[in-house]
Structures are given as structure tokens and as C-alpha cells.
Design a protein around this motif. Structure first.
Motif, short mmCIF file in Angstrom:
data_model
loop_
_atom_site.label_atom_id
_atom_site.label_comp_id
_atom_site.label_asym_id
_atom_site.label_seq_id
_atom_site.Cartn_x
_atom_site.Cartn_y
_atom_site.Cartn_z
N LEU A 132 0.83 -1.20 0.00
CA LEU A 132 0.00 0.00 0.00
C LEU A 132 0.87 1.25 0.00
O LEU A 132 0.59 2.21 -0.76
CB LEU A 132 -0.92 -0.01 1.23
N THR A 133 1.92 1.24 0.83
CA THR A 133 2.83 2.41 0.88
C THR A 133 3.46 2.63 -0.49
O THR A 133 3.52 3.77 -0.98
CB THR A 133 3.93 2.19 1.95
N GLU A 134 3.91 1.52 -1.10
CA GLU A 134 4.51 1.63 -2.44
C GLU A 134 3.47 2.14 -3.45
O GLU A 134 3.77 3.01 -4.29
CB GLU A 134 5.06 0.27 -2.89
N ALA A 135 2.24 1.59 -3.36
CA ALA A 135 1.19 2.00 -4.29
C ALA A 135 0.82 3.47 -4.07
O ALA A 135 0.61 4.21 -5.04
CB ALA A 135 -0.05 1.12 -4.10
N GLN A 136 0.76 3.92 -2.79
CA GLN A 136 0.45 5.33 -2.52
C GLN A 136 1.55 6.23 -3.07
O GLN A 136 1.27 7.30 -3.60
CB GLN A 136 0.28 5.54 -1.01
N LEU A 139 1.09 6.30 -6.74
CA LEU A 139 -0.10 7.10 -7.04
C LEU A 139 0.23 8.58 -6.96
O LEU A 139 -0.18 9.37 -7.82
CB LEU A 139 -1.24 6.74 -6.08
N LYS A 140 0.98 8.93 -5.92
CA LYS A 140 1.36 10.34 -5.73
C LYS A 140 2.21 10.80 -6.91
O LYS A 140 1.99 11.88 -7.47
CB LYS A 140 2.11 10.50 -4.42
N GLU A 141 3.14 9.96 -7.31
CA GLU A 141 4.03 10.26 -8.44
C GLU A 141 3.21 10.38 -9.73
O GLU A 141 3.37 11.33 -10.51
CB GLU A 141 5.05 9.13 -8.58
N ALA A 142 2.27 9.42 -9.92
CA ALA A 142 1.43 9.44 -11.13
C ALA A 142 0.50 10.63 -11.11
O ALA A 142 0.25 11.25 -12.16
CB ALA A 142 0.63 8.14 -11.21
N THR A 143 -0.02 10.99 -9.92
CA THR A 143 -0.90 12.16 -9.82
C THR A 143 -0.14 13.42 -10.19
O THR A 143 -0.65 14.28 -10.92
CB THR A 143 -1.45 12.26 -8.38
N THR A 144 1.08 13.54 -9.72
CA THR A 144 1.92 14.70 -10.03
C THR A 144 2.15 14.78 -11.53
O THR A 144 2.02 15.85 -12.14
CB THR A 144 3.27 14.61 -9.26
N GLU A 145 2.49 13.63 -12.14
CA GLU A 145 2.75 13.59 -13.58
C GLU A 145 1.47 13.90 -14.36
O GLU A 145 1.50 14.65 -15.35
CB GLU A 145 3.29 12.23 -14.00
N ALA A 146 0.33 13.35 -13.90
CA ALA A 146 -0.94 13.59 -14.59
C ALA A 146 -1.34 15.05 -14.48
O ALA A 146 -1.81 15.65 -15.46
CB ALA A 146 -2.03 12.70 -13.99
N ASN A 147 -1.15 15.63 -13.32
CA ASN A 147 -1.48 17.05 -13.12
C ASN A 147 -0.60 17.93 -14.02
O ASN A 147 -1.07 18.91 -14.59
CB ASN A 147 -1.34 17.46 -11.66
N ALA A 148 0.65 17.56 -14.14
CA ALA A 148 1.58 18.32 -15.00
C ALA A 148 1.15 18.20 -16.45
O ALA A 148 1.18 19.18 -17.21
CB ALA A 148 3.00 17.81 -14.79
N ALA A 149 0.73 16.96 -16.83
CA ALA A 149 0.29 16.75 -18.21
C ALA A 149 -0.98 17.54 -18.49
O ALA A 149 -1.13 18.13 -19.56
CB ALA A 149 0.07 15.27 -18.47
#
Length: 168
Positions: A132-136, A139-149
Motif C-alpha cells: 500500500l505504501t509503495e502504491a500510494q 499514485l502520488k508520483e502518477a498524480t503529479t505527472e498527470a497534473n503536470a500533463a
């Protein structure tokens, strides 16, 4: 003539005296026998009385012994019944002890199984928390990338490639 008369009378007196002596001796002998028998009879009566007394004493002793025997037999029966009850109680206690030991062993096995299951669940929980920690983190990394995109799509003119500004 007086001597002639005296002779037969003397003979009669003499005969009577002889007879008296014999009769007296005979009577004395019979009295002695009777006295001896009376003494023996008295002794036998005393002996019989003593024996009767001894029989009464022995009869009483026999009654006392019979009562004592009955009492002892009753005590033996009571003791035997007590021993029987104790043997049954001991057998029951052994059975309960065996059942309790078996039950205790079963409970110990169940407890050990439960403890193993609990440890496995705790290990599983620890691995799931790590995942879960790894997935969170991803997720945080992907959210940052998605928000940037998304930001780049909405405002392409502000993209670092277009503006020439150094990327942050």
C-alpha cells in the motif's frame, strides 16, 4: 437247775452279742459306704454347680464374642463399601484427568494453530502495508505527472519547452 437254765440263756445272750457285733460291724461298714457316697455326691454336686457356672460364663463370653464378631463384620462391610466408593472415585478422577489432559493438549494445539494463523495474518498485513505504501507513493508520483500533463494541455504556451524557461 439254775445252771441248766442259765446255759441256754447264756447261749442266747452270747449269740445275740455275736450277732450284735457282726450286725454292728456290718452297719458300720454300710454307714461308711453311705458316708463315702454322700461325700462323693456332695463333691459331684459342687463340681456340677461349678461346671454350670463355667458354662454360664462361657455362654456369656460366646454371646459377647458373637456381638463382637457381628460388629467387626459390619465394620469390615462398611470399610469395604468405603474402599469400593474410593476406588470408583479414583477411577472417575483418573478418567476426568485423562479427559482434561486430552482437552488441554487439544486446546494447546488449537492455541498454537491460532498463534501461527495470527502471525501469518500479521506478516500478510505487514506485506500489504508495504505494498500500500509503495502504491500510494506511485499514485502520488502518477498524480503529479498527470497534473503536470493536464496543465500542459490547458496552457501549452506556458510549457517549459515553449517558453524556454528552465523546468522546475
Amino acid at each position: 437247775s439254775s445252771n441248766a437254765m442259765r446255759a441256754p440263756a447264756l447261749a442266747v445272750v452270747s449269740a445275740l452279742a455275736g450277732y450284735g457285733a457282726v450286725a454292728g460291724g456290718y452297719a458300720a461298714s454300710k454307714e461308711s459306704s453311705r458316708s463315702s457316697l454322700e461325700s462323693k455326691t456332695t463333691s459331684l454336686a459342687v463340681a456340677a454347680s461349678t461346671l454350670k457356672s463355667q458354662i454360664a460364663t462361657e455362654t456369656q463370653n460366646s454371646v459377647v464374642l458373637a456381638e463382637s464378631l457381628k460388629k467387626t463384620a459390619d465394620e469390615a462391610k462398611t470399610a469395604s463399601e468405603s474402599v469400593s466408593k474410593l476406588e470408583k472415585a479414583l477411577a472417575n478422577a483418573r478418567t476426568k484427568s485423562t479427559k482434561a489432559t486430552t482437552s488441554l493438549e487439544t486446546l494447546n494445539e488449537k492455541q498454537q494453530t491460532q498463534q501461527r494463523r495470527l502471525r501469518a495474518m500479521e506478516e500478510d498485513l505487514a506485506m500489504k502495508r508495504q505494498t500500500l505504501t509503495e502504491a500510494q507513493s506511485k499514485l502520488k508520483e502518477a498524480t503529479t505527472e498527470a497534473n503536470a500533463a493536464k496543465a500542459a494541455v490547458l496552457t501549452p504556451w506556458s510549457h517549459p519547452l515553449l517558453t524556454g524557461a528552465p523546468s522546475k
